[in-house]
Design an enzyme around this catalytic site. Structure first.
Site, PDB file in Angstrom:
ATOM      1  N   ARG B  51       0.836  -1.203   0.000  1.00 59.97           N
ATOM      2  CA  ARG B  51       0.000   0.000   0.000  1.00 59.97           C
ATOM      3  C   ARG B  51       0.874   1.258   0.000  1.00 59.97           C
ATOM      4  O   ARG B  51       2.067   1.195   0.325  1.00 59.97           O
ATOM      5  CB  ARG B  51      -0.916  -0.019   1.228  1.00 59.97           C
ATOM      6  CG  ARG B  51      -0.157   0.060   2.544  1.00 59.97           C
ATOM      7  CD  ARG B  51      -1.082  -0.079   3.748  1.00 59.97           C
ATOM      8  NE  ARG B  51      -1.409  -1.481   4.009  1.00 59.97           N
ATOM      9  CZ  ARG B  51      -2.081  -1.907   5.068  1.00 59.97           C
ATOM     10  NH1 ARG B  51      -2.523  -1.050   5.967  1.00 59.97           N
ATOM     11  NH2 ARG B  51      -2.317  -3.187   5.253  1.00 59.97           N
ATOM     12  N   ASP B  53       0.409   5.522   1.353  1.00 62.48           N
ATOM     13  CA  ASP B  53      -0.463   6.395   2.146  1.00 62.48           C
ATOM     14  C   ASP B  53      -1.144   7.467   1.297  1.00 62.48           C
ATOM     15  O   ASP B  53      -0.696   7.767   0.187  1.00 62.48           O
ATOM     16  CB  ASP B  53       0.369   7.121   3.215  1.00 62.48           C
ATOM     17  CG  ASP B  53       0.616   6.230   4.414  1.00 62.48           C
ATOM     18  OD1 ASP B  53      -0.063   5.189   4.539  1.00 62.48           O
ATOM     19  OD2 ASP B  53       1.495   6.585   5.229  1.00 62.48           O
ATOM     20  N   ARG B 198       9.556   8.026   4.719  1.00 61.85           N
ATOM     21  CA  ARG B 198       9.236   9.363   5.220  1.00 61.85           C
ATOM     22  C   ARG B 198       9.941   9.658   6.543  1.00 61.85           C
ATOM     23  O   ARG B 198      10.301  10.814   6.820  1.00 61.85           O
ATOM     24  CB  ARG B 198       7.719   9.530   5.369  1.00 61.85           C
ATOM     25  CG  ARG B 198       7.021   9.626   4.002  1.00 61.85           C
ATOM     26  CD  ARG B 198       5.524   9.449   4.118  1.00 61.85           C
ATOM     27  NE  ARG B 198       4.941  10.444   5.004  1.00 61.85           N
ATOM     28  CZ  ARG B 198       3.692  10.370   5.482  1.00 61.85           C
ATOM     29  NH1 ARG B 198       2.908   9.344   5.158  1.00 61.85           N
ATOM     30  NH2 ARG B 198       3.238  11.309   6.273  1.00 61.85           N
TER      31      ARG B 198
END
Lengths: 245, 245
Positions: B51, B53, B198
């Site tokens: 996945r 975000d 991140r």
């Protein structure tokens, strides 16, 4: 009071065009809201060089406004803090009292962008018009463009709704060039009628893909009839690059 | 039945992330809707490499799906006609029955982009993180990055919510480079934990702007404690570039 000139960039995607309209999100209403906030709710209104349509972008729109404030070199920052991120003030300077963003403009430059990629990048969907299966002949487009350079009556190249009576304009420069994955039309003139650049883009693309001959551009021009010019090119390929004074 | 592998690009701005969620616009739900339409309402579901975000972009997300259809070289076009323009299928090929987009992935490459410009371009607002007044020292960031290259326990560099028990991953390459008006971090590894890129971007930026020393990156890594790593960098600077098998 001081008169300030500001240069504005915006992503036109999420705006119903430049000009204020009731209950619509427009670039002008965002700028005027920021100005009013900065002036503690005193009415301050901006005047732009001209409107742009919904979806049309700008790197160098120019506005002016009058203000009693003296923010020196903090104008740009003060306005950008109050503006949404799809509108940015890129330059602010004090100008003479008789400077007028609209009536003082002596020239404008627009760019129109198409993208060649087989599958259009999702990052480009609002910023260039996808050519898809079309592979226009740029030389033919350049040949057609020669009939538009100079001083002409551009009745065939503006929206039938144009209110202006005088449709004579001067195009000083009109170039077409492949730049990497893009076809870029750049046009510079003393002023442009409503939808004029998008109509020119549509006519020249029709020449590029062989629907029309380069010579047809002269015929369309001389007909002074909007119905001759075919479809207006989509808004999201168009950028107002610069206004000169 | 054939198993198909597709490479997907998307602008993550208007998605609530990759993975399907009830009543949310996600990339997966758009892809699965297009697949179901193409299969005349038969259930066809895609499996992705992983996945991403909300706000995170992809140029090279990979999915697989099983289909009784034989569209030969028309898969890409057929899916793109049904998909919204912020998701594009850039490549489709038939693969072996045991190909698995998630379990078969041997490596991923991500890019993280910051922009240096004094005023952020409105066209970049969703596609790069504005550095504003920060002018990070890229050499210091590169020095700090050396402590992350290789095989390490990345507990400090993933969300505290990460369910995975084994937090050991291998980073094969981690580079930082100024490219024109952008600072670009590129990282390639065998796999990444939730929020790992991140968090790395946030830690290295803190080193670049002098809040931390390059040597602190090793200390953060060895602490195996997410609280040591400071703020996760914003989603909209992140791009999934490639998945290898």
């Amino acid at each position: 009071m001081k008169r300030m000139k500001a240069t504005i960039a915006y992503d036109g995607t999420n705006f119903a065009g430049y000009q204020s309209q009731p209950n619509m999100r427009t670039v002008q209403s965002e700028i005027d809201k920021a100005l009013v906030k900065l002036h503690k709710d005193d009415s301050v209104y901006s005047v732009a060089s001209g409107r742009t349509d919904s979806g049309v972008h700008a790197l160098g729109q120019v506005i002016h406004f009058d203000t009693p404030l003296d923010l020196a070199d903090r104008w740009k920052m003060a306005l950008n803090v109050l503006l949404p991120k799809d509108v940015r003030v890129v330059h602010v300077e004090e100008v003479a009292d008789d400077f007028h963003a609209r009536y003082g403009a002596t020239g404008k430059t627009y760019v129109y962008r198409w993208s060649y990629s087989e599958v259009q990048s999702p990052f480009e969907r609002n910023f260039a018009v996808h050519l898809g299966r079309w592979n226009p002949n740029v030389e033919r487009m350049q040949e057609g463009a020669q009939h538009l350079i100079g001083t002409h009556d551009f009745t065939s190249f503006c929206s039938a709704k144009t209110a202006t009576t005088n449709k004579v304009r001067t195009i000083r420069k009109l170039s077409l060039e492949r730049q990497g994955d893009h076809l870029v039309l750049e046009v510079e003139g003393d002023g442009f009628l409503y939808n004029m650049v998008r109509t020119i883009a549509g006519v020249l693309l029709a020449v590029g893909i062989g629907w029309d001959e380069p010579e047809d551009v002269r015929k369309i021009r001389d007909a002074k009839d909007r119905k001759m010019a075919g479809k207006t090119a989509p808004a999201h390929g168009l950028y107002l690059m610069e206004v000169t004074y």
